[in-house]
Design an enzyme around this catalytic site. Structure first.
Site, PDB file in Angstrom:
ATOM      1  N   GLU A 137     -10.944  -6.377  -4.968  1.00  0.00           N
ATOM      2  CA  GLU A 137     -10.840  -7.447  -3.961  1.00  0.00           C
ATOM      3  C   GLU A 137     -12.080  -7.453  -3.070  1.00  0.00           C
ATOM      4  O   GLU A 137     -12.267  -6.563  -2.254  1.00  0.00           O
ATOM      5  CB  GLU A 137      -9.583  -7.231  -3.118  1.00  0.00           C
ATOM      6  CG  GLU A 137      -9.429  -8.288  -2.040  1.00  0.00           C
ATOM      7  CD  GLU A 137      -8.150  -8.119  -1.218  1.00  0.00           C
ATOM      8  OE1 GLU A 137      -7.197  -7.473  -1.702  1.00  0.00           O
ATOM      9  OE2 GLU A 137      -8.124  -8.640  -0.100  1.00  0.00           O
ATOM     10  N   GLU A 168      -9.751 -13.475  -2.280  1.00  0.00           N
ATOM     11  CA  GLU A 168      -8.939 -13.872  -1.121  1.00  0.00           C
ATOM     12  C   GLU A 168      -9.582 -15.056  -0.416  1.00  0.00           C
ATOM     13  O   GLU A 168     -10.784 -15.054  -0.137  1.00  0.00           O
ATOM     14  CB  GLU A 168      -8.784 -12.691  -0.156  1.00  0.00           C
ATOM     15  CG  GLU A 168      -8.067 -13.114   1.124  1.00  0.00           C
ATOM     16  CD  GLU A 168      -7.614 -11.957   1.995  1.00  0.00           C
ATOM     17  OE1 GLU A 168      -7.102 -10.959   1.434  1.00  0.00           O
ATOM     18  OE2 GLU A 168      -7.770 -12.054   3.217  1.00  0.00           O
ATOM     19  N   ASP A 175     -11.671 -11.768  10.989  1.00  0.00           N
ATOM     20  CA  ASP A 175     -10.669 -11.883   9.936  1.00  0.00           C
ATOM     21  C   ASP A 175      -9.334 -12.341  10.533  1.00  0.00           C
ATOM     22  O   ASP A 175      -8.729 -11.619  11.328  1.00  0.00           O
ATOM     23  CB  ASP A 175     -10.537 -10.488   9.310  1.00  0.00           C
ATOM     24  CG  ASP A 175      -9.561 -10.428   8.175  1.00  0.00           C
ATOM     25  OD1 ASP A 175      -9.087 -11.481   7.746  1.00  0.00           O
ATOM     26  OD2 ASP A 175      -9.283  -9.304   7.713  1.00  0.00           O
ATOM     27  N   HIS A 232       0.884  -1.169   0.000  1.00  0.00           N
ATOM     28  CA  HIS A 232       0.000   0.000   0.000  1.00  0.00           C
ATOM     29  C   HIS A 232       0.922   1.219   0.000  1.00  0.00           C
ATOM     30  O   HIS A 232       1.989   1.176   0.621  1.00  0.00           O
ATOM     31  CB  HIS A 232      -0.821   0.099   1.274  1.00  0.00           C
ATOM     32  CG  HIS A 232      -1.689  -1.077   1.572  1.00  0.00           C
ATOM     33  ND1 HIS A 232      -1.247  -2.175   2.251  1.00  0.00           N
ATOM     34  CD2 HIS A 232      -2.991  -1.307   1.293  1.00  0.00           C
ATOM     35  CE1 HIS A 232      -2.224  -3.038   2.389  1.00  0.00           C
ATOM     36  NE2 HIS A 232      -3.303  -2.552   1.818  1.00  0.00           N
ATOM     37  N   ASP A 250      -5.170 -13.549  -3.451  1.00  0.00           N
ATOM     38  CA  ASP A 250      -4.663 -13.421  -2.081  1.00  0.00           C
ATOM     39  C   ASP A 250      -4.858 -14.759  -1.367  1.00  0.00           C
ATOM     40  O   ASP A 250      -5.997 -15.180  -1.103  1.00  0.00           O
ATOM     41  CB  ASP A 250      -5.416 -12.319  -1.320  1.00  0.00           C
ATOM     42  CG  ASP A 250      -4.856 -10.934  -1.613  1.00  0.00           C
ATOM     43  OD1 ASP A 250      -3.955 -10.826  -2.462  1.00  0.00           O
ATOM     44  OD2 ASP A 250      -5.324  -9.966  -0.979  1.00  0.00           O
TER      45      ASP A 250
END
Ligand code: GCO
Ligand code: MN
Ligand code: MN
Length: 387
Positions: free
Chosen positions: A181, A217, A255, A54, A245
């Site tokens: 994503e 992901e 998560d 990022h 991912d």
């Protein structure tokens, strides 16, 4: 086989993954983190192919232009010295309080405009470091309170921003494709574009859909209780698997970003098999982090583990393809019928008539056992290492 990763395996890690400092909503950081050049060096030694970042993993949001240039110069030198690449870059549109109620989908037009400005700068940075894929994870694009945050307007603003950025990329002459994503929730209660299917539906509404694909992901589809393998397959089928991912996740939990293959080995096997068999040529990106319990050594054990497990599963997938008993079970599972397939492959009035006139033995069709218990146990035997 030693399961030692090589550059051609195309394993990548985000700077935020091995750089994760072990903070969670209930606890302070348990690790110090590492400098970007150190992570590049260390990952290269472990056999990784590249790193992703990022904007603010590399350049702090408060950095001046000259600080930015110094950081980027040192980072590029580290890439060069260690034979590492940056296949993917992305924007942090979630940490800063400015984005607390969304970035591209904020109800505040100033925030949306700032998100665009930040992303254009981050795209420039990514391209400068060699990125050819640009990921959009809309972590804050969603809501807790649907009374004020109209999801229809949210979609329209999201579309406006992605369309704008596609044009920006073309205007700059960059060779860059976008990958959305999906994630169902966390940090928002409900995130827009929650699944691979939602993202694919949204892409079809863009001005230049060819430029935009998905970055599925493992943990995200699993959090939603969905099959990651099916999500990835649908992305491949649509020609939209632009990035991936890999990590792991217990279903129904927060998560977790667990080490790839540490929890759901069967779906992990079929994910690897799908990627390898379909000829996916992009990076195998691990978006996970070491457990909060771990020290620096644990971080590198985590990184090694992700790659090692991928390679073990790749070997298992090859074994699956070569195993005569598995292949016989698969062959027995699939029934072909040249005449009927001739009728059903594509529509013509003659084919429709032939199908309508055909007499089917419905009871026999229902009685046939496809042998799935046998086939699946062979897979379990394979995974448990007794084949
Ligand atoms: C998450 C996401 C992120 C994104 C990253 C790159 O659950 O936090 O997976 O790690 O992948 O922001 O876009
Ligand atoms: Mn994630
Ligand atoms: Mn991710």
């Amino acid at each position: 086989m030693s399961y030692t990763p090589k550059k051609e395996d195309k394993f990548t890690f985000g700077l935020w993954t091995v750089g994760n400092i072990g903070r969670d909503p209930f606890g302070e950081p348990t690790r110090k983190g590492f400098s970007a050049p150190y992570m590049v060096e260390k990952l290269s030694q472990l056999g990784a192919y590249g790193v992703n970042f990022h904007d603010n993993d590399l350049v702090p949001i408060t950095a001046s232009a000259s600080e930015r240039d110094k950081i980027v110069k040192e980072f590029k030198q580290a890439l060069k010295d260690n034979g590492m690449v940056v296949p993917m870059a992305t924007t942090n549109l979630f940490t800063d309080p400015a984005f607390k109620d969304g970035a591209f989908t904020s109800a505040d037009a100033r925030v949306r405009a700032y998100a665009l400005q930040k992303t254009m700068n981050a795209i420039d940075l990514g391209v400068e470091c060699g990125a050819t894929t640009y990921v959009f994870w809309g972590g804050r694009e969603g809501s807790e309170v649907d009374a004020t945050n109209n999801p229809l307007e949210g979609m329209a603003w999201f579309r406006e921003c992605i369309n704008f950025l596609c044009e920006y990329v073309k205007d700059q002459g960059y060779t860059l494709k976008f990958a959305l994503e999906p994630k169902p929730n966390e940090p928002r209660a409900d995130i827009y574009l929650p699944t691979v299917g939602s993202a694919l539906g949204f892409i079809a509404t863009l001005d230049d859909p060819g430029m935009v694909g998905v970055n599925p992901e493992f943990a995200h589809e699993t959090m939603a209780g969905l099959s990651f393998v099916h999500g990835v397959a649908q992305a491949i089928d649509a020609g939209k698997l632009f990035h991936i991912d890999l990590n792991d996740q217990k279903m129904g939990r927060f998560d977790q970003d667990l080490r790839f293959g540490s929890e759901n080995q069967k779906p992990a096997l079929f994910t690897v098999k799908l990627l390898e068999d379909s000829g996916y040529s992009g990076p195998r990106h691990f978006d996970a982090h070491a457990l909060r319990t771990e020290d620096a050594e644990g971080v590198w054990a985590f990184a090694k583990g992700c790659m090692r497990t991928y390679l073990i599963l790749k070997e298992k997938a090859e074994q699956f393809n070569k195993d005569s008993e598995i292949q016989a079970a698969l062959a027995a599972y699939k029934v072909s019928d040249a005449t009927l397939e001739g009728y059903s492959k594509s529509y013509s009035s003659a084919n429709a008539k032939a199908l309508k006139d055909h007499s089917f033995d419905r009871v026999a069709l229902g009685e046939r056992g496809p042998g799935l218990e046998h086939l699946d146990q062979l897979v379990v035997d394979l995974l448990l290492g007794v084949r």
